[in-house]
Design a protein around this motif. Structure first.
Motif, mmCIF file in Angstrom:
data_model
loop_
_atom_site.group_PDB
_atom_site.id
_atom_site.type_symbol
_atom_site.label_atom_id
_atom_site.label_comp_id
_atom_site.label_asym_id
_atom_site.label_seq_id
_atom_site.Cartn_x
_atom_site.Cartn_y
_atom_site.Cartn_z
ATOM 1 N N ARG A 1 0.820 -1.217 0.000
ATOM 2 C CA ARG A 1 0.000 0.000 0.000
ATOM 3 C C ARG A 1 0.846 1.256 0.000
ATOM 4 O O ARG A 1 0.444 2.293 -0.537
ATOM 5 C CB ARG A 1 -0.918 -0.003 1.230
ATOM 6 C CG ARG A 1 -1.830 1.205 1.331
ATOM 7 C CD ARG A 1 -2.748 1.115 2.529
ATOM 8 N NE ARG A 1 -2.031 1.115 3.795
ATOM 9 C CZ ARG A 1 -1.605 2.226 4.417
ATOM 10 N NH1 ARG A 1 -1.807 3.415 3.864
ATOM 11 N NH2 ARG A 1 -0.970 2.138 5.573
ATOM 12 N N VAL A 2 2.038 1.162 0.588
ATOM 13 C CA VAL A 2 2.904 2.330 0.754
ATOM 14 C C VAL A 2 4.254 2.058 0.110
ATOM 15 O O VAL A 2 4.824 0.965 0.254
ATOM 16 C CB VAL A 2 3.100 2.662 2.245
ATOM 17 C CG1 VAL A 2 4.111 3.796 2.415
ATOM 18 C CG2 VAL A 2 1.773 3.027 2.896
ATOM 19 N N ARG A 3 4.743 3.051 -0.597
ATOM 20 C CA ARG A 3 6.102 2.982 -1.138
ATOM 21 C C ARG A 3 6.880 4.183 -0.631
ATOM 22 O O ARG A 3 6.354 5.297 -0.590
ATOM 23 C CB ARG A 3 6.084 2.993 -2.665
ATOM 24 C CG ARG A 3 7.495 2.931 -3.284
ATOM 25 C CD ARG A 3 7.437 2.873 -4.785
ATOM 26 N NE ARG A 3 7.067 4.155 -5.382
ATOM 27 C CZ ARG A 3 7.568 4.630 -6.534
ATOM 28 N NH1 ARG A 3 8.461 3.909 -7.203
ATOM 29 N NH2 ARG A 3 7.167 5.778 -7.016
ATOM 30 N N LEU A 4 8.126 3.950 -0.223
ATOM 31 C CA LEU A 4 8.993 5.049 0.200
ATOM 32 C C LEU A 4 10.291 4.985 -0.580
ATOM 33 O O LEU A 4 10.952 3.945 -0.629
ATOM 34 C CB LEU A 4 9.276 5.001 1.702
ATOM 35 C CG LEU A 4 10.108 6.173 2.260
ATOM 36 C CD1 LEU A 4 9.643 6.558 3.665
ATOM 37 C CD2 LEU A 4 11.609 5.860 2.286
ATOM 38 N N ARG A 5 10.651 6.099 -1.177
ATOM 39 C CA ARG A 5 11.927 6.231 -1.874
ATOM 40 C C ARG A 5 12.789 7.235 -1.121
ATOM 41 O O ARG A 5 12.314 8.277 -0.695
ATOM 42 C CB ARG A 5 11.730 6.720 -3.317
ATOM 43 C CG ARG A 5 11.065 5.723 -4.252
ATOM 44 C CD ARG A 5 10.897 6.334 -5.634
ATOM 45 N NE ARG A 5 9.976 7.474 -5.603
ATOM 46 C CZ ARG A 5 10.107 8.579 -6.350
ATOM 47 N NH1 ARG A 5 11.145 8.697 -7.178
ATOM 48 N NH2 ARG A 5 9.221 9.544 -6.274
ATOM 49 N N HIS A 6 14.057 6.897 -0.987
ATOM 50 C CA HIS A 6 15.014 7.779 -0.330
ATOM 51 C C HIS A 6 15.976 8.302 -1.388
ATOM 52 O O HIS A 6 16.775 7.545 -1.945
ATOM 53 C CB HIS A 6 15.765 6.998 0.756
ATOM 54 C CG HIS A 6 16.878 7.781 1.395
ATOM 55 N ND1 HIS A 6 17.845 7.190 2.188
ATOM 56 C CD2 HIS A 6 17.198 9.114 1.364
ATOM 57 C CE1 HIS A 6 18.689 8.114 2.605
ATOM 58 N NE2 HIS A 6 18.331 9.278 2.109
ATOM 59 N N LEU A 7 15.869 9.600 -1.674
ATOM 60 C CA LEU A 7 16.783 10.238 -2.629
ATOM 61 C C LEU A 7 17.875 10.947 -1.850
ATOM 62 O O LEU A 7 17.599 11.864 -1.068
ATOM 63 C CB LEU A 7 16.030 11.239 -3.514
ATOM 64 C CG LEU A 7 14.863 10.704 -4.349
ATOM 65 C CD1 LEU A 7 14.277 11.818 -5.199
ATOM 66 C CD2 LEU A 7 15.310 9.538 -5.209
ATOM 67 N N ARG A 8 19.116 10.538 -2.069
ATOM 68 C CA ARG A 8 20.232 11.146 -1.333
ATOM 69 C C ARG A 8 20.657 12.438 -2.016
ATOM 70 O O ARG A 8 21.679 12.527 -2.694
ATOM 71 C CB ARG A 8 21.384 10.153 -1.220
ATOM 72 C CG ARG A 8 21.041 8.935 -0.377
ATOM 73 C CD ARG A 8 22.269 8.108 -0.092
ATOM 74 N NE ARG A 8 23.263 8.864 0.683
ATOM 75 C CZ ARG A 8 24.454 8.391 1.027
ATOM 76 N NH1 ARG A 8 24.814 7.169 0.649
ATOM 77 N NH2 ARG A 8 25.295 9.130 1.736
ATOM 78 N N THR A 9 19.845 13.451 -1.818
ATOM 79 C CA THR A 9 20.082 14.752 -2.434
ATOM 80 C C THR A 9 19.398 15.808 -1.585
ATOM 81 O O THR A 9 18.743 15.505 -0.593
ATOM 82 C CB THR A 9 19.546 14.775 -3.871
ATOM 83 O OG1 THR A 9 19.917 16.009 -4.501
ATOM 84 C CG2 THR A 9 18.030 14.640 -3.903
ATOM 85 N N THR A 10 19.556 17.056 -1.977
ATOM 86 C CA THR A 10 18.886 18.172 -1.319
ATOM 87 C C THR A 10 17.991 18.882 -2.314
ATOM 88 O O THR A 10 18.167 18.772 -3.532
ATOM 89 C CB THR A 10 19.904 19.172 -0.742
ATOM 90 O OG1 THR A 10 20.743 19.647 -1.809
ATOM 91 C CG2 THR A 10 20.763 18.519 0.331
ATOM 92 N N ALA A 11 17.030 19.619 -1.804
ATOM 93 C CA ALA A 11 16.120 20.393 -2.657
ATOM 94 C C ALA A 11 16.605 21.830 -2.748
ATOM 95 O O ALA A 11 17.089 22.399 -1.761
ATOM 96 C CB ALA A 11 14.706 20.347 -2.090
ATOM 97 N N THR A 12 16.476 22.398 -3.926
ATOM 98 C CA THR A 12 16.868 23.791 -4.127
ATOM 99 C C THR A 12 15.678 24.711 -4.362
ATOM 100 O O THR A 12 15.796 25.924 -4.230
ATOM 101 C CB THR A 12 17.836 23.916 -5.315
ATOM 102 O OG1 THR A 12 17.203 23.403 -6.498
ATOM 103 C CG2 THR A 12 19.121 23.132 -5.051
ATOM 104 N N ASP A 13 14.522 24.129 -4.694
ATOM 105 C CA ASP A 13 13.341 24.953 -4.937
ATOM 106 C C ASP A 13 12.091 24.086 -4.809
ATOM 107 O O ASP A 13 12.135 22.872 -5.045
ATOM 108 C CB ASP A 13 13.392 25.587 -6.325
ATOM 109 C CG ASP A 13 12.498 26.817 -6.443
ATOM 110 O OD1 ASP A 13 11.889 27.207 -5.422
ATOM 111 O OD2 ASP A 13 12.396 27.382 -7.538
#
Length: 464
Positions: A125-137
């Motif tokens: 039912r749930v999916r989690l993705r971990h992106l090893r990055t930062t957000a800029t906007d």
């Protein structure tokens, strides 16, 4: 046969995967009933640790006993039970009459394990993705949010939660040529092997006298350091140690202070009337649940007066240290290895002999220059949240605004970010320390977890 369509998953983007981001993911999964697609933008390899719980130094302990670190209201004792189940407790070095103060790395492991088990229970039912990055906007386009990452990737989301910590603090003083590159100048005490360049007999200047200083002094002691340590700050205040835990006192008595002075007098009256066997600790702790309402009733000028005049004194009483840390500091002071002074550092230069020369200003304006073998900056988290590039971008286009005291982002009581006009932005939320200026307090792990549990339902429902 009538075909049934599967509803599209709700897309939740969590920017920041430390304690706050991980706890939000846990509660979002538990509170959701339909399909959920979570993406967490966090450069660290492990979720749930952040700066506080990434340390591997066993002398760095949680500053709250484990029986007060549950992240769900209905699971009293869950954290302590996990610590016992994993052989971390019982531990004589961690336990005190007020509870168990385990190494922070162990609590980080607990949060990561709860997240993993929560996701496993909701698999399919749930999916989690971990992106090893930062957000800029973060951009809004007709109700759909787009997060732009440092690498230029675009992530679409229905809800966005800002859960990152503050920026690395700015340098507190002028640095002369060569200082920043010196191995014995430590600008980030949390970096791996940050203290490795400090010899056992080195004289050390620690800039700051709060929780980070306490960790650094304790770590140096554990490494066998026996040189002189001088800790300086403007007021020379040290964190207090724990006492009796009690949070059910009626601190306000129905009062609604209208000024900073009235708030201070109310607290002082309650402490003066407290049971001597309990002391001041229950008054401070019982004030925390009432603080959002009290804070919200203060005019903006009075809030700023609290921050300017009272905040340092509140912090040393509110954010206390584990008894083991307090004992280590007291021992170092008794032996003459640790001296705490009231001073402000105004400059650092590299001497011809390779030592660091600090320019220190006293309260009355007189300055002196003193030499040390090493200098460690422990000034705490950056209070100017606008130094974070993502926050700067949100402020620049009016998507977000600062709170009235400038400690972080302005949010409403449901944690929705307020834009430049003061309106709450549907679908954009902020949690954790960056919201303390809106609530009066939102830094301790228990407070953050409780607030998230109370508000996550509205986030999932898309309240407007």
């Amino acid at each position: 046969m009538i075909a049934t369509s599967t509803p599209s998953p709700l897309r939740l983007a969590i920017i920041g995967g430390g304690f706050t981001g991980a706890v939000l993911a846990i509660h979002a999964v538990r509170a959701s009933t339909g399909p959920l697609d979570i993406v967490v933008l966090e450069p660290r390899a492990e979720l749930g640790r952040g700066v506080a719980y990434s340390t591997r130094d066993r002398s760095h302990r949680i500053n709250v006993p484990s029986d007060r670190l549950d992240i769900t209201a209905g699971e009293s004792g869950a954290a302590t039970a996990w610590l016992h189940a994993h052989g971390i407790l019982p531990d004589p070095e961690s336990e005190d009459t007020t509870g168990a103060y385990v190494p922070r790395a162990d609590y980080g492991a607990y949060i990561g394990d709860v997240l993993a088990r929560t996701l496993a229970a909701a698999a399919g039912r749930v999916r989690l993705r971990h992106l090893r990055t930062t957000a800029t906007d973060v951009r809004d386009s007709d109700g759909t949010w787009t997060i732009v990452t440092q690498a230029g990737e675009r992530v679409a989301a229905d809800r966005v939660a800002l859960c990152f910590g503050h920026a690395v603090p700015a340098l507190p003083c002028r640095l002369g040529p060569g200082v920043a590159e010196a191995a014995h100048f430590v600008a980030d005490p949390w970096a791996a092997d940050a203290l490795a360049g400090i010899g056992p007999e080195s004289s050390v200047l620690v800039v700051g006298t709060g929780l980070t200083m306490a960790d650094v002094v304790t770590s140096l002691g554990a490494r066998g350091h026996h040189g002189k340590i001088t800790a300086v700050s403007r007021r020379g205040l040290l964190p207090k140690t724990h006492g009796v835990f009690k949070m059910d006192l009626d601190v306000t008595g129905g009062q609604r202070p209208a000024t900073a002075l009235e708030l201070l007098r109310m607290i002082r009256r309650q402490i003066a009337a407290a049971d001597p066997a309990l002391g001041w600790h229950p008054v401070v702790d019982s004030l925390r649940p009432a603080l959002p309402d009290l804070w919200g009733g203060l005019p903006a000028d009075e809030k700023r007066r609290v921050v300017r005049r009272l905040l340092p004194f509140w912090e040393v009483h509110r954010f206390r240290i584990a008894p083991q840390i307090q004992a280590a500091l007291a021992h170092a002071q008794a032996e003459g290895r640790l001296t705490v002074e009231r001073a402000t550092i105004t400059g650092l230069d590299l001497g011809a002999d390779g030592r660091l020369e600090a320019e220190l200003r006293r309260g009355r304006g007189e300055t002196e220059r003193r030499r040390f073998d090493a200098v460690v900056l422990c000034t705490g988290p950056e209070r100017d949240v606008a130094r974070n590039p993502l926050v700067a971008a949100l402020l620049a286009d009016g998507t977000a605004s600062l709170d009235t005291v400038g400690l972080g982002l302005a949010v409403d009581r449901r944690s929705r970010v307020r834009d430049a006009s003061g309106q709450s932005r549907p679908g954009l939320y902020a949690f954790g320390p960056m919201t303390r200026g809106s609530f009066g307090e939102m830094t301790g792990a228990p407070d953050i977890a409780q607030h998230i549990e109370r508000t996550v339902g509205g986030l999932l429902a898309g309240e407007t």
